[in-house]
Design an enzyme around this catalytic site. Structure first.
Site, PDB file in Angstrom:
ATOM      1  NE  ARG A   1      41.526  74.501 -63.250  1.00 53.97           N
ATOM      2  CZ  ARG A   1      41.520  73.131 -62.085  1.00 53.97           C
ATOM      3  NH1 ARG A   1      42.720  72.414 -62.319  1.00 53.97           N
ATOM      4  NH2 ARG A   1      40.713  72.687 -61.610  1.00 53.97           N
ATOM      5  CG  ASP A   2      35.411  76.098 -68.459  1.00 45.20           C
ATOM      6  OD1 ASP A   2      36.140  76.408 -69.268  1.00 45.20           O
ATOM      7  OD2 ASP A   2      34.210  76.045 -67.214  1.00 45.20           O
ATOM      8  CB  VAL A   3      39.670  81.462 -70.469  1.00 44.28           C
ATOM      9  CG1 VAL A   3      38.727  82.925 -71.636  1.00 44.28           C
ATOM     10  CG2 VAL A   3      39.783  82.284 -69.148  1.00 44.28           C
TER      11      VAL A   3
END
Length: 167
Positions: free
Chosen positions: A32-34
């Site tokens: 969820r935070d690439v």
């Protein structure tokens, strides 16, 4: 170099997305935070994905409330921007945005405010890669378009498939 970084991260995401618990049950982890801030190179030049602080697994005891957005907005997938359920294809989209920016030297969705950035993500207008990166091969253009497809089911089936195309 950009394609090697992409391949390394895509393979890492594949491993994360296919993690099982001790009983063999899928954990369904989504990072969820690439984003560029969470990608580093080790001493041997291999790319590593960092910071699983907002990662989500099916076994999490604490659920993110519907409508709560986690991660960096400029790298959201369309489904993430709407607070919809996510799977590994959302991370794939975010990785493709990172790669698009590295290949072109331009920020894809960044607006002057978070609200404007969110609007741009939801609008989903992605310039043709070749317009910004004329040296991109046909296969690269096709691969990036597939990874950034608006519909998750139209993206690569998993990180290894995306990595194979980048290779």
């Amino acid at each position: 170099l950009v394609l090697q970084i992409g391949s390394d991260i895509a393979r890492g995401l594949h491993a994360v997305h296919h993690l099982n618990d001790y009983e063999g049950n899928p954990l369904n982890v989504v990072h969820r935070d690439v984003s560029p801030q969470n990608i580093m190179l080790d001493r041997d030049g291999r790319a590593k994905l960092l910071d699983f602080g907002v990662a989500r697994a099916a076994t999490n005891k604490v659920k993110t409330r519907v409508g709560i957005l986690k991660g960096k907005i400029a790298y959201f997938s369309p489904e993430q921007s709407h607070g919809e359920p996510l799977d590994g294809r959302s991370d794939q989209f975010a990785l493709a945005v990172v790669l698009w920016e590295l290949l072109t030297g331009f920020r894809l969705f960044l607006g002057s405010t978070d609200i404007e950035t969110l609007r741009r993500v939801r609008r989903g207008t992605i310039p043709e890669l070749r317009d910004e990166c004329p040296e991109a091969s046909d296969l690269l253009v096709e691969s990036m378009a597939k990874a950034m497809h608006e519909e998750p089911l139209s993206r690569f089936i998993d990180g290894n498939s995306f990595a194979a195309h980048l290779d």
